[in-house]
Design a protein around this motif. Structure first.
Motif, PDB file in Angstrom:
ATOM      1  N   GLN A  45     -30.830 -62.694 166.472  1.00  0.00           N
ATOM      2  CA  GLN A  45     -30.611 -63.875 165.650  1.00  0.00           C
ATOM      3  C   GLN A  45     -31.867 -64.124 164.832  1.00  0.00           C
ATOM      4  OE1 GLN A  45     -29.958 -66.515 168.947  1.00  0.00           O
ATOM      5  NE2 GLN A  45     -27.755 -66.538 168.600  1.00  0.00           N
ATOM      6  N   VAL A  46     -31.701 -64.363 163.535  1.00  0.00           N
ATOM      7  CA  VAL A  46     -32.841 -64.676 162.685  1.00  0.00           C
ATOM      8  C   VAL A  46     -33.300 -66.086 163.017  1.00  0.00           C
ATOM      9  CG1 VAL A  46     -33.620 -64.997 160.309  1.00  0.00           C
ATOM     10  CG2 VAL A  46     -32.051 -63.137 160.856  1.00  0.00           C
ATOM     11  N   VAL A  47     -34.585 -66.227 163.348  1.00  0.00           N
ATOM     12  CA  VAL A  47     -35.118 -67.539 163.687  1.00  0.00           C
ATOM     13  C   VAL A  47     -36.060 -68.077 162.611  1.00  0.00           C
ATOM     14  CG1 VAL A  47     -34.803 -67.267 166.175  1.00  0.00           C
ATOM     15  CG2 VAL A  47     -36.946 -66.536 165.132  1.00  0.00           C
ATOM     16  N   ASP A  48     -36.510 -67.201 161.690  1.00  0.00           N
ATOM     17  CA  ASP A  48     -37.395 -67.662 160.628  1.00  0.00           C
ATOM     18  C   ASP A  48     -37.429 -66.652 159.486  1.00  0.00           C
ATOM     19  OD1 ASP A  48     -39.272 -69.502 159.472  1.00  0.00           O
ATOM     20  OD2 ASP A  48     -40.898 -68.163 160.054  1.00  0.00           O
ATOM     21  N   ILE A  49     -37.499 -67.173 158.278  1.00  0.00           N
ATOM     22  CA  ILE A  49     -37.709 -66.354 157.088  1.00  0.00           C
ATOM     23  C   ILE A  49     -38.788 -67.049 156.268  1.00  0.00           C
ATOM     24  CG2 ILE A  49     -36.734 -65.452 154.944  1.00  0.00           C
ATOM     25  CD1 ILE A  49     -33.994 -65.493 156.285  1.00  0.00           C
ATOM     26  N   GLN A  50     -39.819 -66.298 155.918  1.00  0.00           N
ATOM     27  CA  GLN A  50     -40.883 -66.837 155.083  1.00  0.00           C
ATOM     28  C   GLN A  50     -40.988 -65.995 153.822  1.00  0.00           C
ATOM     29  OE1 GLN A  50     -44.501 -67.072 157.335  1.00  0.00           O
ATOM     30  NE2 GLN A  50     -43.577 -68.325 158.926  1.00  0.00           N
ATOM     31  N   LEU A  51     -41.079 -66.673 152.678  1.00  0.00           N
ATOM     32  CA  LEU A  51     -41.201 -66.000 151.393  1.00  0.00           C
ATOM     33  C   LEU A  51     -42.432 -66.535 150.671  1.00  0.00           C
ATOM     34  CD1 LEU A  51     -37.496 -66.346 150.170  1.00  0.00           C
ATOM     35  CD2 LEU A  51     -38.530 -64.371 151.287  1.00  0.00           C
TER      36      LEU A  51
END
Length: 94
Positions: A45-51
């Motif tokens: 499960q994706v818990v964080d995305i930073q761009l």
């Protein structure tokens, strides 16, 4: 008969414990020269995305799509490897 049921109960118990532990384990992948970071747990499960919104790797839509795809695929593979390793360590591997 009851011995077999006990074995099945123990396997289900181990599997549930492993699932809870996998949710706690995190893998992080960077793509686009570090402009994109995806963190996924062991349950994939994706818990964080930073761009990094200032990076050309993010502002260029084509590059962003390619980098996101690569990052998701790499994070999924890393999480799968983590899960397989944990299953093996708990005696649930195939």
């Amino acid at each position: 008969m009851f011995g077999n049921m006990k074995n099945q109960y123990e396997m289900v118990k181990k599997a549930k414990a492993m699932q809870k532990e996998m949710e706690k384990q995190l893998v992080a992948i960077e793509a686009g020269a570090g402009a994109i970071k995806i963190t996924m747990n062991g349950s994939m499960q994706v818990v964080d995305i930073q761009l990094d919104s200032t990076s050309p790797e993010v502002t260029d839509t084509v590059k962003l799509q390619k980098n996101l795809m690569n990052a998701f695929n790499a994070a999924t593979k890393k999480a799968q490897m983590l899960s397989a390793s944990m299953m093996k360590d708990m005696g649930l591997g195939f």
